[in-house]
Write an enzyme that holds these catalytic residues in place. Structure first.
Site, short mmCIF file in Angstrom:
data_model
loop_
_atom_site.label_atom_id
_atom_site.label_comp_id
_atom_site.label_asym_id
_atom_site.label_seq_id
_atom_site.Cartn_x
_atom_site.Cartn_y
_atom_site.Cartn_z
N LYS A 42 50.01 52.59 17.15
CA LYS A 42 50.10 52.20 18.77
C LYS A 42 48.90 51.80 19.04
O LYS A 42 48.92 50.57 19.55
CB LYS A 42 50.78 53.33 19.84
N ASN A 184 58.18 54.36 30.17
CA ASN A 184 59.33 54.30 29.89
C ASN A 184 60.13 55.29 30.91
O ASN A 184 59.32 56.02 31.25
CB ASN A 184 60.30 53.73 28.22
N GLY A 250 57.13 48.15 22.00
CA GLY A 250 56.25 48.51 23.60
C GLY A 250 54.63 48.01 23.23
O GLY A 250 54.37 47.77 24.53
N ASP A 251 54.56 48.30 21.94
CA ASP A 251 53.04 48.25 22.12
C ASP A 251 52.65 46.46 21.58
O ASP A 251 51.63 46.53 22.59
CB ASP A 251 52.36 48.69 19.99
#
Length: 337
Positions: A42, A184, A250-251
């Protein structure tokens, strides 16, 4: 004067990826594709994503003195990331074992390796990086006490962005530093605890704000996302694309949002731009290799969030949004974040 638009403190992993027709059940063996090895983690993902967009980016992380560590350093430098803060040695480089099915859905198991040896002392030794960075971003693939040390090392005028993935309860001192906290649905409920067992996303955002963050972003799949602060709660429409692989999406969202905030965008503006970045990323396979340049984001034919597009420009009805990078079923729904 800031030397860096964004300092990312976090994990760096080698992603070992196998394509499968379906993920195996308990006790079951399935055949997959040839093994592919990619740079990931990440922290490393966010640094590359930001640098690709044009942000002056530095990474504070730890890798092993091995082939996987060299792969990660090479990928950071190729993207334009300053690796002066990347420490080498102490344990083998972290590894993520990833299976991807034909819909683009992925499952991930992480062996932290050297990521688990990134310490508060390492953070304090890198004080010069914090003093020269406009925004600092972190995740939870490194020890929690190290992330707390990151929040304590911020310069007075810098902004702290946290994506608490994988999620766990967070201390008040860390929550108070977040601006924003990006979650999330699953991450939100873990952090809220019993207070989050009912209500909708707007309620979650208000509960999270009450825990101390200056602002909150909740990603919501097909429903887009919402941003919340003392000024209120605003819904951000999603971008529809034909999702191929959600790994790292998402990163890329978090990196884009953090960079735009540092450039002076409002939280809503930054989240809308980040949705477009994530939308491009999920139309390509892999993590770091899928991250777009600013020019590619600008050329996305669904420039207005909520419109539908794919690489070929056709409407598909798929939408980036909800889960973290390993959220089950995300790509089947076309959800990236």
């Amino acid at each position: 004067m800031y030397d860096y638009d964004l300092l990312v403190v976090g994990s760096a992993n080698a992603d070992l990826v196998i394509g499968v027709e379906r993920r195996p059940g308990a006790g079951e063996t399935v055949l997959g594709s040839d093994l592919a090895v990619h740079p990931g983690g990440k922290g490393a993902n966010q640094a590359v994503a930001a640098a690709r967009l044009g942000a002056r980016t530095a990474l504070l992380a730890r890798v092993g003195d091995d082939a996987h560590g060299r792969l990660l350093l090479d990928s950071q430098r190729a993207a334009g990331v300053d690796t002066v803060g990347v420490l080498v040695g102490g344990a083998p480089t972290g590894v993520a074992l990833i299976t991807v099915d034909p819909s683009g859905d992925n499952s991930i198991v992480v062996s932290p390796g050297a990521n688990g040896r990134l310490t508060p002392e390492d953070v304090r030794a890198a004080a010069c990086l914090f003093q020269t960075s406009r925004v600092v971003s972190a995740q939870l693939e490194i020890p929690l006490e190290t992330v707390v040390a990151v929040a304590a090392s911020l310069s007075p005028d810098s902004r702290f962005v946290l994506n608490p993935s994988p999620p766990r309860p967070l201390p008040a001192v860390l929550l108070a530093a977040c601006d924003p906290l990006i979650v999330n649905e699953h991450e939100a409920k873990v952090i809220m605890g019993e207070a989050g067992t009912s209500g909708g996303p707007e309620d979650w955002a208000r509960i999270l704000l009450a825990k101390g963050p200056k602002s909150v972003v909740v990603t919501l799949g097909a429903e887009g996302s919402l941003v919340a602060s003392a000024e209120g709660v605003v819904r951000i429409p999603s971008v529809k694309v034909d999702a191929v692989d959600t790994t790292g999406a998402g990163d890329s969202f978090t990196a884009a949002l953090a960079w735009k905030l540092g450039a002076g965008a409002s939280l809503a503006e930054a989240a809308a731009y980040a949705a477009r970045v994530g939308a491009v990323a999920v139309t390509r396979r892999g993590a770091q290799e899928s991250f777009p340049t600013a020019e590619e984001v600008d050329s996305l034919c669904c420039a207005v969030p909520g419109d539908a597009a794919s690489d070929s420009g056709s409407a598909t009805g798929r939408t980036p949004g909800r889960g973290s990078d390993n959220a089950a079923g995300a790509a089947r729904r076309g959800e990236a974040l």
